[in-house]
Design a protein around this motif. Structure first.
Motif, PDB file in Angstrom:
ATOM      1  N   ASP A 221       5.689  -0.657  -3.256  1.00 46.06           N
ATOM      2  CA  ASP A 221       4.731   0.492  -3.130  1.00 46.06           C
ATOM      3  C   ASP A 221       3.052  -0.711  -2.578  1.00 46.06           C
ATOM      4  O   ASP A 221       2.893  -0.155  -1.902  1.00 46.06           O
ATOM      5  N   VAL A 222       3.434  -2.130  -2.528  1.00 46.47           N
ATOM      6  CA  VAL A 222       2.422  -2.409  -2.331  1.00 46.47           C
ATOM      7  C   VAL A 222       3.110  -3.736  -0.366  1.00 46.47           C
ATOM      8  O   VAL A 222       4.418  -3.915  -0.168  1.00 46.47           O
ATOM      9  N   VAL A 223       2.627  -3.356   0.798  1.00 46.05           N
ATOM     10  CA  VAL A 223       3.400  -4.140   1.942  1.00 46.05           C
ATOM     11  C   VAL A 223       2.956  -5.506   2.226  1.00 46.05           C
ATOM     12  O   VAL A 223       2.529  -5.810   1.087  1.00 46.05           O
ATOM     13  N   ALA A 224       4.544  -5.608   2.488  1.00 50.59           N
ATOM     14  CA  ALA A 224       4.553  -7.335   2.734  1.00 50.59           C
ATOM     15  C   ALA A 224       3.193  -8.127   3.122  1.00 50.59           C
ATOM     16  O   ALA A 224       2.693  -7.665   4.379  1.00 50.59           O
ATOM     17  N   THR A 225       2.826  -9.011   2.777  1.00 53.51           N
ATOM     18  CA  THR A 225       1.187  -9.097   2.923  1.00 53.51           C
ATOM     19  C   THR A 225       1.211 -10.921   2.943  1.00 53.51           C
ATOM     20  O   THR A 225       1.435 -11.265   1.158  1.00 53.51           O
TER      21      THR A 225
END
Length: 228
Positions: free
Chosen positions: A169-173
Motif C-alpha cells: 500500500d506504499v508506493v515505491a519511494t
C-alpha cells in the motif's frame, strides 16, 4: 552490526534527559494533553514505564504484555498519577530494563514482541531507545525532533524505511536528506516518488509525528503511510 551495549547506554542517557525535563513540570501539567491524540502527558509517562517492564519480559522470555487489553488498562490506570509518582516509576522501570540488559545472554537469539512480531534480542535496546526519544518529543515540553541525536535519527529512519519496505500500500519511494538515501514502499524497478528533507523532517513523517509539509516531493503526492 548492532551494538546492544552502546544502545543500552544511549537508552540510559535518553532516559536521563527525559527525567530531567519532566521534573520541571507540576501535577497540573501531567494532565495536559500530549501530542498523541487522546493521551495526556500522564498517559505517555505511564506507557513509557510499562513499556520498559514489557521489554524486560521480552528479554527474559515472557510475553511482552499479558494482552492488548491489559496493556491499555495499565496505561489508563497509571495516567492520572501525580508527577512524583510518575517520575519514580519511570526511573525504577528504566533501572529494571538496564538490569535485564546487563544480564549475560545470547544477544543473537530471536525474541517475540507485541502482536507476534519477532526480532533479534540485540535490537531490543534500540527499540527502547526509540520509545524514549520519540515519546519525549510527544510530551510537548520543549524537546523536538531537531533535538534528537543525529545517530538516532539516521538509525530510526533506517528502521522505519525497512518496516515499510515491500508494503503493497506504499508506493515505491526514494528518500534523501541530501547526503544519505533510503528506499521504501512496494517493489518497483524505479521509485515512483522522491521525498527530500532534513533528517528530522523525514523521521517526523515516517514516525507519524509530522504531516510532511516540510518535505519536498517529486513524481507524485506524498505517500500515505500505514499506522505504526
Amino acid at each position: 552490526m548492532i551494538d546492544h551495549a552502546h544502545d543500552l547506554a544511549s537508552v540510559r542517557d535518553a532516559t536521563e534527559r527525559l527525567l530531567t525535563a519532566a521534573a520541571k513540570l507540576d501535577n497540573a501539567s501531567v494532565s495536559v494533553p500530549s501530542r498523541l491524540p487522546g493521551w495526556t502527558r500522564g498517559h505517555v509517562m505511564a506507557h513509557l514505564a510499562r513499556n520498559a517492564d514489557a521489554l524486560v519480559n521480552v528479554l527474559e522470555g515472557r510475553p511482552m504484555y499479558a494482552s492488548a487489553e491489559a496493556r491499555d488498562a495499565d496505561i489508563e490506570r497509571d495516567a492520572p498519577r501525580p508527577l512524583d509518582v510518575q517520575l519514580a516509576d519511570l526511573r525504577d522501570s528504566a533501572a529494571r530494563f538496564q538490569e535485564a540488559g546487563a544480564a549475560p545472554a545470547d544477544w543473537s537469539r530471536t525474541v517475540e514482541l507485541r502482536g507476534g512480531v519477532t526480532d533479534s534480542a540485540s535490537r531490543v535496546p534500540f527499540r527502547r531507545w526509540a520509545e524514549v526519544e520519540l515519546h519525549h518529543v510527544d510530551l510537548g515540553i520543549g524537546y523536538e525532533l531537531e533535538d534528537l541525536p543525529a545517530d538516532f535519527v539516521e538509525r530510526e529512519i533506517d528502521f522505519l524505511t525497512e518496516r515499510f519496505s515491500g508494503h503493497p500500500d506504499v508506493v515505491a519511494t526514494h528518500l534523501t536528506d541530501g547526503m544519505r538515501a533510503w528506499g521504501t514502499g512496494r517493489e518497483a524497478s524505479t521509485p515512483e516518488v522522491t521525498v527530500t528533507g532534513t533528517g528530522p523532517e523525514l523521521l517526523g513523517w515516517l514516525a507519524g509525528r509530522r504531516d510532511g509539509s516540510g518535505l519536498t516531493v517529486r513524481g507524485g503526492a506524498l505517500p500515505a503511510l500505514p499506522p505504526l
